[in-house]
Design a protein around this motif. Structure first.
Motif, short mmCIF file in Angstrom:
data_model
loop_
_atom_site.label_atom_id
_atom_site.label_comp_id
_atom_site.label_asym_id
_atom_site.label_seq_id
_atom_site.Cartn_x
_atom_site.Cartn_y
_atom_site.Cartn_z
N CYS A 150 0.98 -1.51 -0.40
CA CYS A 150 0.38 -0.26 0.17
C CYS A 150 0.60 1.15 0.18
CB CYS A 150 -0.93 -0.03 1.32
SG CYS A 150 -2.03 0.77 1.09
N HIS A 152 1.16 5.60 -0.83
CA HIS A 152 0.98 7.22 -1.23
C HIS A 152 2.14 7.89 -2.27
CE1 HIS A 152 -2.20 10.79 -1.35
NE2 HIS A 152 -0.57 10.99 -0.07
N TRP A 161 -4.74 6.69 4.00
CA TRP A 161 -4.86 6.09 2.84
C TRP A 161 -4.15 6.11 1.92
CZ3 TRP A 161 -9.17 3.32 3.52
CH2 TRP A 161 -9.31 3.18 4.88
N VAL A 163 -2.74 3.06 -2.47
CA VAL A 163 -3.53 2.67 -3.16
C VAL A 163 -2.75 1.32 -3.44
CG1 VAL A 163 -3.79 2.83 -5.63
CG2 VAL A 163 -4.74 4.68 -4.28
N ARG A 189 -8.06 1.16 -2.87
CA ARG A 189 -7.18 1.81 -2.02
C ARG A 189 -7.55 0.65 -0.73
NH1 ARG A 189 -11.77 5.16 1.55
NH2 ARG A 189 -10.20 7.65 2.26
#
Length: 200
Positions: A150, A152, A161, A163, A189
């Motif tokens: 994950c 960003h 959060w 992706v 997401r």
């Protein structure tokens, strides 16, 4: 008395000749019907040689063999042009409706699907049936990779959060044949760690 016997034998002989002539006329008429387009024709087997633009179609009925001259070969056969005679040759596969050569099918019979010149009752793995065209088409559905970390803005920490992505490899055959493929990259997401190690 001898004169009567002579006349009787003459009458019988002339009747036999009339019968033979009538039979020959009937045989030659039926032979002409079966020999349309023939150069050489056999009373028992039909056409032996055809005019140069026609194809010789030979089929068997038990132990007998018959020949016919045709403009186009029937389903299950393909035309082969030769120096002396053009022939209709049977497709090797009984499930093939029309073929380009003995082993390469172009159209399959009902309930069969065409794939790379062969007919299948069910499409091979990695292909999908196209019922309207009765063909098997290469699919792009290779296995998906694992989801990536994950991130960003190329960082794996410091934000709430991010992706993550995964990719799907296209099979080699589908790439070569330029099959219309569905998307090869998916994103979703994901929740990231709130703080980077070391307080960054």
């Amino acid at each position: 008395m001898q004169w009567i016997i002579f006349m009787l034998l003459l009458f019988i002989s002339s009747m036999e000749m009339l019968t033979q002539n009538r039979w020959k006329k009937q045989a030659s008429a039926s032979l002409l019907e079966n020999c349309t387009g023939c150069v050489l024709c056999s009373e028992d087997n039909g056409c032996i040689t055809c005019h140069h633009r026609l194809f010789l179609l030979i089929w068997r009925d038990g132990i007998r063999q018959y020949g016919m001259c045709v403009h186009t070969c029937p389903p299950g056969y393909f035309g082969v042009r030769g120096l002396e005679v053009n022939r209709c040759t049977k497709c090797r596969s009984p499930s093939c409706e029309s073929c380009f050569s003995r082993d390469f099918c172009m159209k399959c019979k009902d309930k069969f699907y065409l794939y790379k010149g062969q007919c299948f009752r069910q499409c091979p793995p990695g292909t999908a049936a196209q019922p309207g065209a009765r063909e098997c088409q290469e699919t792009c559905e290779g296995p998906w990779s694992e989801w990536s970390a994950c991130t960003h803005e190329s960082r794996t920490c410091g934000c709430k959060w991010g992706v993550e992505t995964r990719v799907r490899e296209v099979p080699k055959d589908a790439r070569e044949e330029r099959t219309a493929c569905s998307p090869l990259l998916e994103t979703r997401r994901c929740r990231m760690k709130k703080h980077c190690p070391g307080g960054e």
